[in-house]
Design an enzyme around this catalytic site. Sequence first.
Site, PDB file in Angstrom:
ATOM      1  N   GLU A 199       0.853   3.871   1.886  1.00  0.00           N
ATOM      2  CA  GLU A 199       1.317   4.271   3.218  1.00  0.00           C
ATOM      3  C   GLU A 199       2.534   3.448   3.633  1.00  0.00           C
ATOM      4  OE1 GLU A 199      -3.261   3.792   3.626  1.00  0.00           O
ATOM      5  OE2 GLU A 199      -1.684   3.100   2.295  1.00  0.00           O
ATOM      6  N   HIS A 253       0.845  -1.195   0.000  1.00  0.00           N
ATOM      7  CA  HIS A 253       0.000   0.000   0.000  1.00  0.00           C
ATOM      8  C   HIS A 253       0.881   1.246   0.000  1.00  0.00           C
ATOM      9  CE1 HIS A 253      -3.840  -2.094   1.692  1.00  0.00           C
ATOM     10  NE2 HIS A 253      -3.379  -2.664   0.601  1.00  0.00           N
ATOM     11  N   CYS A 296      -1.884  -0.935   7.574  1.00  0.00           N
ATOM     12  CA  CYS A 296      -1.169   0.338   7.417  1.00  0.00           C
ATOM     13  C   CYS A 296      -1.339   1.213   8.660  1.00  0.00           C
ATOM     14  CB  CYS A 296      -1.637   1.070   6.163  1.00  0.00           C
ATOM     15  SG  CYS A 296      -1.050   0.294   4.641  1.00  0.00           S
ATOM     16  N   CYS A 337      -5.904   1.059   5.731  1.00  0.00           N
ATOM     17  CA  CYS A 337      -6.424  -0.224   6.200  1.00  0.00           C
ATOM     18  C   CYS A 337      -5.847  -0.487   7.596  1.00  0.00           C
ATOM     19  CB  CYS A 337      -6.018  -1.345   5.238  1.00  0.00           C
ATOM     20  SG  CYS A 337      -4.239  -1.705   5.251  1.00  0.00           S
TER      21      CYS A 337
END
Length: 157
Positions: free
Chosen positions: A79, A77, A108, A105
């Site tokens: 992040e 992801h 993260c 999420c």
Amino acid sequence: MESGKEFSKNEKQRKFDIRYLEMARIWAKNSYCKRKKVGALIVKDRQIISDGYNGTPAGFENVCEDQNNITKQYVLHAEANAITKVAKTNNSSQGGTLYVTTSPCIECSKLIIQAGIKKVVFTELYSKHEGLELLERAGVEVLHLPDEEAKKQNRHQ
């Protein structure tokens, strides 16, 4: 009631938040993912100290989805990419702000907390909200600025 100076400071910060989100949206365009492109910036003392977008790990093919259009398990992801990127430098994300195009999420969010990031600003809600709930539980400031707010702010400048 906020003083004029305090209101002005908040208004100025809101403009910075919107601008950094715009930059995160531009950064998301670097993603090779077809289903969803996400961008992230980590900002500290009004300086961008890291950036990231969703994609495969370094050295892997730049294909995020399988033949059934399902995201591959090893796709990172945005992040996570930004946090691991800053970890390779002499910078620290402690006390920083994460600007991300989609809310984090749960996985993260754990990284955000451990990285010492104190504020998360995002535009679009992720389908699951457990990540936001965890951030709030940890005392991380969470700010949702939908695209409409960014467009409204731009009209008044």
